[in-house]
Design a protein around this motif. Structure first.
Motif, PDB file in Angstrom:
ATOM      1  N   GLY A  69      48.800  44.197  33.762  1.00  0.00           N
ATOM      2  CA  GLY A  69      47.881  43.144  33.851  1.00  0.00           C
ATOM      3  C   GLY A  69      48.221  41.799  33.874  1.00  0.00           C
ATOM      4  O   GLY A  69      47.753  40.883  34.808  1.00  0.00           O
ATOM      5  N   ASP A  70      49.442  41.464  33.362  1.00  0.00           N
ATOM      6  CA  ASP A  70      50.150  40.259  33.487  1.00  0.00           C
ATOM      7  C   ASP A  70      50.696  39.915  34.936  1.00  0.00           C
ATOM      8  O   ASP A  70      50.300  38.989  35.441  1.00  0.00           O
ATOM      9  CB  ASP A  70      51.365  40.049  32.404  1.00  0.00           C
ATOM     10  N   ILE A  71      51.294  40.922  35.551  1.00  0.00           N
ATOM     11  CA  ILE A  71      51.798  41.033  36.907  1.00  0.00           C
ATOM     12  C   ILE A  71      50.744  40.968  37.836  1.00  0.00           C
ATOM     13  O   ILE A  71      50.462  39.958  38.741  1.00  0.00           O
ATOM     14  CB  ILE A  71      52.527  42.371  37.073  1.00  0.00           C
ATOM     15  N   TRP A  72      49.490  41.586  37.471  1.00  0.00           N
ATOM     16  CA  TRP A  72      48.311  41.335  38.431  1.00  0.00           C
ATOM     17  C   TRP A  72      47.729  40.124  38.300  1.00  0.00           C
ATOM     18  O   TRP A  72      47.203  39.793  39.631  1.00  0.00           O
ATOM     19  CB  TRP A  72      47.440  42.786  38.211  1.00  0.00           C
ATOM     20  N   VAL A  73      47.391  39.520  37.128  1.00  0.00           N
ATOM     21  CA  VAL A  73      46.657  38.474  37.353  1.00  0.00           C
ATOM     22  C   VAL A  73      47.350  37.146  37.974  1.00  0.00           C
ATOM     23  O   VAL A  73      46.843  36.160  38.640  1.00  0.00           O
ATOM     24  CB  VAL A  73      46.196  38.049  35.754  1.00  0.00           C
ATOM     25  N   VAL A  74      48.564  37.248  37.678  1.00  0.00           N
ATOM     26  CA  VAL A  74      49.286  36.282  38.442  1.00  0.00           C
ATOM     27  C   VAL A  74      49.474  36.659  39.949  1.00  0.00           C
ATOM     28  O   VAL A  74      49.429  35.422  40.837  1.00  0.00           O
ATOM     29  CB  VAL A  74      50.738  36.224  37.845  1.00  0.00           C
ATOM     30  N   ASN A  75      49.783  37.779  40.385  1.00  0.00           N
ATOM     31  CA  ASN A  75      49.447  37.915  41.816  1.00  0.00           C
ATOM     32  C   ASN A  75      48.231  37.791  42.322  1.00  0.00           C
ATOM     33  O   ASN A  75      48.437  37.359  43.619  1.00  0.00           O
ATOM     34  CB  ASN A  75      50.188  39.419  42.085  1.00  0.00           C
ATOM     35  N   ARG A  76      47.148  37.659  41.804  1.00  0.00           N
ATOM     36  CA  ARG A  76      45.939  37.628  42.293  1.00  0.00           C
ATOM     37  C   ARG A  76      45.387  36.131  42.191  1.00  0.00           C
ATOM     38  O   ARG A  76      44.443  35.736  42.195  1.00  0.00           O
ATOM     39  CB  ARG A  76      45.059  38.582  41.705  1.00  0.00           C
ATOM     40  N   ASN A  77      46.376  35.343  41.734  1.00  0.00           N
ATOM     41  CA  ASN A  77      46.031  33.909  41.096  1.00  0.00           C
ATOM     42  C   ASN A  77      47.150  32.838  41.755  1.00  0.00           C
ATOM     43  O   ASN A  77      47.962  32.550  40.888  1.00  0.00           O
ATOM     44  CB  ASN A  77      45.481  33.595  39.599  1.00  0.00           C
ATOM     45  N   PRO A  78      46.707  32.296  42.881  1.00  0.00           N
ATOM     46  CA  PRO A  78      47.840  31.381  43.335  1.00  0.00           C
ATOM     47  C   PRO A  78      48.016  30.114  42.337  1.00  0.00           C
ATOM     48  O   PRO A  78      49.111  29.556  42.452  1.00  0.00           O
ATOM     49  CB  PRO A  78      47.233  30.852  44.705  1.00  0.00           C
ATOM     50  N   TYR A  79      47.069  29.545  41.872  1.00  0.00           N
ATOM     51  CA  TYR A  79      47.193  28.589  40.765  1.00  0.00           C
ATOM     52  C   TYR A  79      48.032  29.025  39.782  1.00  0.00           C
ATOM     53  O   TYR A  79      48.846  28.238  39.294  1.00  0.00           O
ATOM     54  CB  TYR A  79      45.708  28.107  40.134  1.00  0.00           C
ATOM     55  N   LEU A  80      48.109  30.036  39.285  1.00  0.00           N
ATOM     56  CA  LEU A  80      49.125  30.613  38.116  1.00  0.00           C
ATOM     57  C   LEU A  80      50.601  30.669  38.848  1.00  0.00           C
ATOM     58  O   LEU A  80      51.413  30.330  38.416  1.00  0.00           O
ATOM     59  CB  LEU A  80      48.659  31.914  37.501  1.00  0.00           C
ATOM     60  N   MET A 137      37.502  63.909  26.470  1.00  0.00           N
ATOM     61  CA  MET A 137      37.250  62.559  26.374  1.00  0.00           C
ATOM     62  C   MET A 137      37.086  61.708  27.831  1.00  0.00           C
ATOM     63  O   MET A 137      37.399  62.070  28.800  1.00  0.00           O
ATOM     64  CB  MET A 137      38.728  62.128  25.864  1.00  0.00           C
ATOM     65  N   THR A 138      35.965  61.005  27.640  1.00  0.00           N
ATOM     66  CA  THR A 138      35.524  60.005  28.901  1.00  0.00           C
ATOM     67  C   THR A 138      36.492  58.913  28.936  1.00  0.00           C
ATOM     68  O   THR A 138      36.269  58.149  28.023  1.00  0.00           O
ATOM     69  CB  THR A 138      34.207  59.600  28.653  1.00  0.00           C
ATOM     70  N   ALA A 139      37.163  58.851  30.019  1.00  0.00           N
ATOM     71  CA  ALA A 139      37.983  57.489  30.259  1.00  0.00           C
ATOM     72  C   ALA A 139      37.201  56.442  30.588  1.00  0.00           C
ATOM     73  O   ALA A 139      36.119  56.591  31.260  1.00  0.00           O
ATOM     74  CB  ALA A 139      38.997  57.832  31.275  1.00  0.00           C
ATOM     75  N   ARG A 140      37.715  54.980  30.010  1.00  0.00           N
ATOM     76  CA  ARG A 140      36.977  53.938  30.261  1.00  0.00           C
ATOM     77  C   ARG A 140      37.308  53.576  31.908  1.00  0.00           C
ATOM     78  O   ARG A 140      38.134  54.002  32.363  1.00  0.00           O
ATOM     79  CB  ARG A 140      37.563  53.042  29.366  1.00  0.00           C
ATOM     80  N   LEU A 141      36.153  52.799  32.342  1.00  0.00           N
ATOM     81  CA  LEU A 141      36.543  52.692  33.935  1.00  0.00           C
ATOM     82  C   LEU A 141      37.353  51.634  33.895  1.00  0.00           C
ATOM     83  O   LEU A 141      37.980  51.838  35.219  1.00  0.00           O
ATOM     84  CB  LEU A 141      34.920  51.980  34.204  1.00  0.00           C
ATOM     85  N   ARG A 142      37.557  50.672  32.876  1.00  0.00           N
ATOM     86  CA  ARG A 142      38.860  49.665  33.534  1.00  0.00           C
ATOM     87  C   ARG A 142      39.676  49.526  31.857  1.00  0.00           C
ATOM     88  O   ARG A 142      38.788  49.225  30.912  1.00  0.00           O
ATOM     89  CB  ARG A 142      38.323  48.438  33.678  1.00  0.00           C
ATOM     90  N   GLU A 143      41.018  49.655  31.877  1.00  0.00           N
ATOM     91  CA  GLU A 143      41.540  49.339  30.776  1.00  0.00           C
ATOM     92  C   GLU A 143      42.544  48.342  31.071  1.00  0.00           C
ATOM     93  O   GLU A 143      43.248  47.800  30.288  1.00  0.00           O
ATOM     94  CB  GLU A 143      42.322  50.787  30.308  1.00  0.00           C
ATOM     95  N   MET A 144      42.803  47.933  32.365  1.00  0.00           N
ATOM     96  CA  MET A 144      43.528  46.754  32.664  1.00  0.00           C
ATOM     97  C   MET A 144      43.094  45.506  32.361  1.00  0.00           C
ATOM     98  O   MET A 144      42.115  45.156  32.900  1.00  0.00           O
ATOM     99  CB  MET A 144      43.952  46.710  34.431  1.00  0.00           C
ATOM    100  N   PRO A 145      43.742  44.840  31.349  1.00  0.00           N
ATOM    101  CA  PRO A 145      43.287  43.537  31.154  1.00  0.00           C
ATOM    102  C   PRO A 145      43.331  42.287  32.086  1.00  0.00           C
ATOM    103  O   PRO A 145      44.171  42.610  33.102  1.00  0.00           O
ATOM    104  CB  PRO A 145      44.474  43.030  29.698  1.00  0.00           C
TER     105      PRO A 145
END
Length: 477
Positions: free
Chosen positions: A54-65, A1-9
């Motif tokens: 993904g929830d943790i990451w998008v907040v950590n990378r977005n100062p506005y959030l 099975m070929t893994a998708r390049l990105r699974e993180m939303p």
């Protein structure tokens, strides 16, 4: 099975799934995920885990959030509860399995629960540290010079490289040079990593925060320069023109001030319209005039900086040869250290270096030599202190200037010897001087949409732009 390049939303960053999982859960967690990938049936548990990350990451990378969640504890609680709910659903899907594979799932769930808890705690820690920083720094500088907002943090996360590693915790904009030492002292005591910054035009990443608890000190408000004056420098007998500038003065303004007096400011990087004096010193900036007068190091008469110990250090060049430093047999510098008040002298020392040791033979600047025989500030990219002001010598340009453009077609390797021969010829000329030399390779020529001067030859592989100067108009061509 070929893994998708990105699974993180929600991952709009350049970080891969692997890098994010390692940063949030650790490398063993990624290895476990990789092993379990082939054993997926529906993949729902994996999707739910990636949603949490993904929830943790998008907040950590977005100062506005982050600002939004800091202002609304209710929203933060709802987000954290949703994360815990997903993890509980993954636990339910395990059922009563006790296989070795499930041990790896249990480890992943434990690591993810810890990451969610750390995420939640981070907001309380941020509120507390912001209060401490504001209380300490507002006693030194105006409160509106202390910025935690998303706009300030986003605009200081990177420089001309466009690398983004961590957003700074706070951005500080001192109004005056005297505020810099106490600000450095306060930030060090608060446990923050200090990142000096000027115009943010560097291409080496020197102004990029690498740690979440970083404080960027932006010196752009130190934008005053004194009138040009004739001064006898230490060890010399004749006066020469100098200009003293704050670290935040834009390079182009200094160049224009010199031109108004019929003089030349030799440090002319291509980023002159945006780069600042402090960065010129810290990067040992050059430009096309470096051929004749050298880089920032060659043209500095003195400079002032704050050390990591929050003390003042003044460096003054002695016996300045008013030319390229490697032409001097011995380069001498007087280093004077002052207490945080900037007045109480702590000590003085003399640094003597052979001129040729400050250059790599055949090069105008050795970018690999950050040490520069122990000379503070210059070419250190802000790692050994914060440059706050500098005094440069100015030069007189000969009366006549001719700019020539040479276009090279065909094999670029054959162009290099031609450049050496051209420079050698002009160096031997009794009246003409090569005052500037700029090389543009094929990629740059294409990027700027260069218009070829030669007829029917297509785009050149390389061009060379040179300034030939002389007091004799005929010699300049």
């Amino acid at each position: 099975m070929t893994a998708r390049l990105r699974e993180m939303p929600y991952n709009y960053t350049s970080f891969s799934d692997r890098e994010i999982v390692i940063r949030l859960l650790g490398e063993p967690a990624w290895e476990a995920l990789d092993e379990l990938r082939a054993q997926r049936v529906t993949g729902r548990s994996a999707r739910m885990l990636y949603e949490v990350l993904g929830d943790i990451w998008v907040v950590n990378r977005n100062p506005y959030l982050q600002d939004d969640l800091l202002d609304s504890p209710r929203r933060l609680n709802m987000l954290v509860e949703a994360m815990h709910h997903r993890l509980k659903e993954i636990e339910k899907r395990r059922g009563d399995k006790i296989a070795a594979d499930d041990d790896r799932v249990a480890g992943l769930l434990a690591a993810a629960s810890s990451a969610v808890q750390a995420f939640e705690n981070q907001f309380a820690e941020t509120r507390s540290l912001r209060r401490k920083v504001t209380r300490r720094l507002s006693a030194i500088t105006r409160k509106d010079n202390i910025q935690f907002d998303g706009m300030a943090r986003v605009s200081h996360v990177t420089d001309a490289t466009d690398w983004r590693v961590e957003y700074p915790f706070v951005v500080v904009n001192p109004d005056t040079e005297s505020e810099c030492a106490p600000i450095v002292k306060a930030l060090v005591e608060l446990g923050l990593t200090i990142i000096p910054r000027g115009g943010g035009t560097g291409y080496t990443g020197g102004a990029i925060p690498l740690d979440r608890l970083s404080a960027v000190i932006n010196t752009e408000k130190l934008d005053r320069f004194e009138p040009i004056e004739e001064r006898v420098l230490p060890g010399l007998t004749e006066a020469c023109a100098v200009i003293r500038c704050g670290a935040g003065v834009v390079t182009k303004r200094v160049m224009e001030a010199a031109e108004e007096r019929g003089l030349v400011f030799a440090v002319d990087p291509t980023s002159a319209d945006a780069s600042c004096i402090g960065g010129n010193v810290a990067m040992n900036a050059g430009g096309k005039k470096a051929v004749l007068w050298g880089t920032a190091l060659d043209n500095l008469a003195s400079w002032r900086m704050v050390t990591p110990d929050a003390e003042w250090l003044e460096v003054e060049r002695l016996d300045h040869n008013r030319g390229r430093i490697h032409d001097a047999k011995l380069a001498r510098f007087r280093l004077r250290r002052f207490e945080a008040d900037g007045k109480t002298l702590k000590g003085e020392e003399l640094l003597e270096v052979e001129g040729k040791r400050l250059r790599k033979e055949g090069l105008g600047k050795d970018v690999t030599d950050k040490w520069l025989s122990g000379l503070p500030g210059v070419q250190k990219e802000g790692c050994d202190g914060l440059i706050t002001s500098a005094t440069f010598i100015l030069h007189r340009m000969p009366k006549h200037v001719r700019t020539v453009c040479l276009e090279f077609f065909g094999d670029v390797k054959r162009a290099v010897p031609a450049i050496v021969e051209i420079k050698g010829y002009i160096d031997q000329h009794p009246k003409a001087i090569l005052a500037g030399l700029e090389h543009l390779d094929e990629r740059y020529v294409k990027a700027v949409g260069y218009s070829t001067k030669a007829k029917s030859r297509g785009r050149p592989r390389m061009i060379l732009i040179g300034d030939i100067v002389s007091d004799d108009e005929d010699a300049a061509g």
